[in-house]
Design a protein around this motif. Sequence first.
Motif, PDB file in Angstrom:
ATOM      1  N   LEU A 154     -17.728 117.363  33.432  1.00 20.81           N
ATOM      2  CA  LEU A 154     -18.043 118.071  32.087  1.00 20.81           C
ATOM      3  C   LEU A 154     -18.970 117.108  31.324  1.00 20.81           C
ATOM      4  N   GLY A 155     -18.763 115.734  31.623  1.00 21.17           N
ATOM      5  CA  GLY A 155     -19.407 114.820  30.815  1.00 21.17           C
ATOM      6  C   GLY A 155     -21.044 114.793  31.014  1.00 21.17           C
ATOM      7  N   ILE A 177     -27.928 126.955  36.488  1.00 22.19           N
ATOM      8  CA  ILE A 177     -26.736 127.642  35.774  1.00 22.19           C
ATOM      9  C   ILE A 177     -27.110 126.835  34.339  1.00 22.19           C
ATOM     10  N   SER A 178     -26.910 127.675  33.314  1.00 21.88           N
ATOM     11  CA  SER A 178     -26.827 127.048  31.668  1.00 21.88           C
ATOM     12  C   SER A 178     -25.755 126.119  31.622  1.00 21.88           C
ATOM     13  N   ASP A 179     -26.375 124.740  31.059  1.00 22.02           N
ATOM     14  CA  ASP A 179     -25.432 123.738  30.747  1.00 22.02           C
ATOM     15  C   ASP A 179     -24.270 124.228  29.808  1.00 22.02           C
ATOM     16  N   LEU A 180     -24.420 125.149  28.932  1.00 19.38           N
ATOM     17  CA  LEU A 180     -23.660 125.421  27.935  1.00 19.38           C
ATOM     18  C   LEU A 180     -22.536 126.486  28.797  1.00 19.38           C
ATOM     19  N   VAL A 230     -16.901 126.313  30.883  1.00 17.35           N
ATOM     20  CA  VAL A 230     -15.879 126.844  32.014  1.00 17.35           C
ATOM     21  C   VAL A 230     -15.187 125.380  32.431  1.00 17.35           C
ATOM     22  N   LEU A 231     -15.834 124.376  32.454  1.00 17.91           N
ATOM     23  CA  LEU A 231     -15.399 122.983  32.741  1.00 17.91           C
ATOM     24  C   LEU A 231     -14.349 122.492  31.623  1.00 17.91           C
ATOM     25  N   ALA A 232     -14.580 122.666  30.320  1.00 22.00           N
ATOM     26  CA  ALA A 232     -13.684 122.481  29.128  1.00 22.00           C
ATOM     27  C   ALA A 232     -12.393 123.273  29.472  1.00 22.00           C
ATOM     28  N   ALA A 233     -12.701 124.586  29.556  1.00 21.77           N
ATOM     29  CA  ALA A 233     -11.555 125.500  29.885  1.00 21.77           C
ATOM     30  C   ALA A 233     -10.749 124.950  31.023  1.00 21.77           C
ATOM     31  N   ILE A 273      -8.533 115.840  37.826  1.00 18.55           N
ATOM     32  CA  ILE A 273      -8.928 115.888  36.420  1.00 18.55           C
ATOM     33  C   ILE A 273      -9.709 114.956  36.042  1.00 18.55           C
ATOM     34  N   LYS A 274      -9.789 113.778  36.651  1.00 26.10           N
ATOM     35  CA  LYS A 274     -11.065 112.700  36.621  1.00 26.10           C
ATOM     36  C   LYS A 274     -12.361 113.548  36.984  1.00 26.10           C
ATOM     37  N   ILE A 275     -12.489 113.885  38.245  1.00 26.99           N
ATOM     38  CA  ILE A 275     -13.745 114.814  38.572  1.00 26.99           C
ATOM     39  C   ILE A 275     -14.068 115.938  37.521  1.00 26.99           C
ATOM     40  N   VAL A 276     -13.380 116.426  37.122  1.00 22.15           N
ATOM     41  CA  VAL A 276     -13.485 117.580  36.350  1.00 22.15           C
ATOM     42  C   VAL A 276     -13.997 117.013  34.754  1.00 22.15           C
TER      43      VAL A 276
END
Length: 259
Positions: A30-31, A224-227, A232-235, A23-26
């Motif tokens: 994401l950050g 790939i777009s940052d948005l 995807v990463l937020a999900a 989870i930390k790497i995700v």
Amino acid sequence: MTESRNGIEASKVPEITLAFWAIKIVATTLGEVGGNAVTLTLGLGYLVGTLIFASFLVVAVVAQIRAKRFYPSLYWAVITATTLAGTTLADLFDRSLGIGYLGGSLSLFALVLASLGIWYQSEGTVAVETVATPRVEGFYWLTIMFSQTLGTALGDWMADDTSLGYNGSALLIGAALAVTAALYFYTKVSRTALFWAAFILTRPLGATIANSLDKPAAQGGLAISDLTISAVLAAMMIACVLLIPQRPGHHPVAQGRTV
């Protein structure tokens, strides 16, 4: 006040497991892309982006410290806020203020060491299992904020100012994490020292992974777009926090201490 049973006190942070590191790497990835999405894609700039994420971070940290026990969703919201604010803050200092990646990395590394040193002088330990009081939480989150900012600067320095590039940097950091894991499983090196080493290293790992996804193809990325990546990463973060069982770490209660 944290729950205490049979001389064991519940911490305000999760038990350190493989799921924690996943989870930390995700969160760190994401950050990086989330910070870039606000500052670059949306064009708000590093200063405005830092102010936005710093405001979110302050609210989240206050809520976390005031909480009476460990809440996974709240804890990981604070971690994500530190990665977002760390990304924009590092970029603000490294790029807008002209300190440079190496200078920023060295300065932030000194701040991490200073934070850990003051924490140790105050409490006699920097073990995460002891994060159960507001004062210790304050040291914990300050150290994490410095380490997240350091990770962004370090990842940018490795990818941009050396010949490693994004993928090479990710592989090198991955190898360093593998060595850290080997030391954990096969030696008696301080578990606390290894935790903080791994915590710091996972931040530039996430940053270089993110850059390999969102940077232009000419720079070695997938463009790939940052948005898109952020969504995807937020999900993924939400799914991980909701679906992966987590429990608080525990440590022996200090004799004579009220909990």
